[in-house]
Design an enzyme around this catalytic site. Sequence first.
Site, short mmCIF file in Angstrom:
data_model
loop_
_atom_site.label_atom_id
_atom_site.label_comp_id
_atom_site.label_asym_id
_atom_site.label_seq_id
_atom_site.Cartn_x
_atom_site.Cartn_y
_atom_site.Cartn_z
N GLN A 37 -39.35 75.16 46.62
CA GLN A 37 -40.50 75.65 45.85
C GLN A 37 -40.11 76.91 45.08
O GLN A 37 -38.99 77.42 45.21
CB GLN A 37 -41.65 75.98 46.80
CG GLN A 37 -41.30 77.06 47.81
CD GLN A 37 -42.26 77.12 48.97
OE1 GLN A 37 -43.44 76.89 48.83
NE2 GLN A 37 -41.74 77.42 50.17
N ASP A 113 -39.89 75.90 59.55
CA ASP A 113 -40.29 75.98 58.14
C ASP A 113 -39.25 75.25 57.30
O ASP A 113 -38.05 75.33 57.60
CB ASP A 113 -40.41 77.43 57.69
CG ASP A 113 -41.27 77.58 56.44
OD1 ASP A 113 -42.41 78.05 56.56
OD2 ASP A 113 -40.80 77.18 55.35
N ASP A 147 -37.64 70.30 57.56
CA ASP A 147 -38.94 69.67 57.39
C ASP A 147 -39.56 69.42 58.76
O ASP A 147 -38.88 68.95 59.68
CB ASP A 147 -38.76 68.34 56.65
CG ASP A 147 -40.02 67.51 56.63
OD1 ASP A 147 -40.93 67.84 55.87
OD2 ASP A 147 -40.08 66.55 57.42
N GLY A 148 -40.84 69.76 58.91
CA GLY A 148 -41.48 69.67 60.22
C GLY A 148 -41.47 68.26 60.79
O GLY A 148 -41.28 68.07 62.00
N ASP A 165 -49.57 74.11 60.35
CA ASP A 165 -50.16 74.92 59.28
C ASP A 165 -49.36 74.71 58.01
O ASP A 165 -48.47 75.49 57.67
CB ASP A 165 -50.16 76.40 59.68
CG ASP A 165 -50.86 77.29 58.66
OD1 ASP A 165 -51.65 76.76 57.87
OD2 ASP A 165 -50.61 78.51 58.69
N PRO A 174 -46.95 65.24 46.90
CA PRO A 174 -47.58 64.13 47.64
C PRO A 174 -46.87 63.82 48.95
O PRO A 174 -47.48 63.26 49.87
CB PRO A 174 -47.46 62.96 46.66
CG PRO A 174 -46.29 63.29 45.78
CD PRO A 174 -46.36 64.79 45.64
#
Length: 305
Positions: A37, A113, A147-148, A165, A174
């Site tokens: 991101q 995270d 990645d969780g 969260d 998506p």
Amino acid sequence: MASSSKSGNGSLREYVSKEDEPDGKYRVVKRIKTPVQRIAVVETEKGETLIYGDGYVMFGTTKDDELWAESLVHIPMAAAANRGSVLLIGGGGGILAREALRYPDVKRITAVDADRIMMNLGKSLKSLVKFNQGALNNPKVTTIVKDGRAMVEGSRQKWDVIVVDVPEPSEDVPQLRRLFSVNFYRLLKERLQPGGAIAVACTCLNAEMPEFSGSIIKTIKAAGLYVLPYHMDVRKSYGQDWAYCLASNRPLSSSGVKLRIKPRYLTESKLKGMFVIPNRYRKKWKKGKIQTDRNHVLRDIHEEH
């Protein structure tokens, strides 16, 4: 009004959206484009630090961040039979870990995270470390950059408390549906200790989008878990009503949720009201649908509203 100390590529609005711009003057301290991101570190004229992801605030050093963390951590900690092991998915800011560390019976916390830079900010950004009280550097805390969903799939550990969260699925991301799907919740059920508890952040309750929370509730139930929705009404202060789901592998009752410590803002009287959901929302929850790994139920609701 903003000033910027640029580090990274792209226009300011890719890092701090007009819709989520801080009130008053602020300074963009860092702009970092990561594989996950675009991150912005923002300092406000109030002396607060805000961390943005793809233009929108993820967390910061504000009172509402404390309210959010208390609502998301202390409810499952109160409902769980034990609190020895805690999994935090979306724990890069360290605020959730700070709250979990307040329990003396917590022996290990796993904070996950997907973004290494976000995790590093939680560990090293001075204002954030002060706010989270160095939680991510605590010896009880193991941090994992992954990645969780992938982390849970690759682990055989079990936890007493699991907190999820993460941002809601949208047109831009998506793939986040995989962290809200019935397939994922089935995995969490397998990784939950007997008598354990799960808390899931469900964005905001509002009259325009109640089926979002309704869909999450239906999806968790479809995974074979018991569900108890709750909320934190902060409309007077922030114009929002935050929604959450408490889930477990055993039946749940709001009367059985008793605070085990004294948080800063959460009280027993406030706790009772958190489980009282207005009928105007409950009636529309019936329209909710089950999110899977393949469909786009939550994304479509998000984009429509």
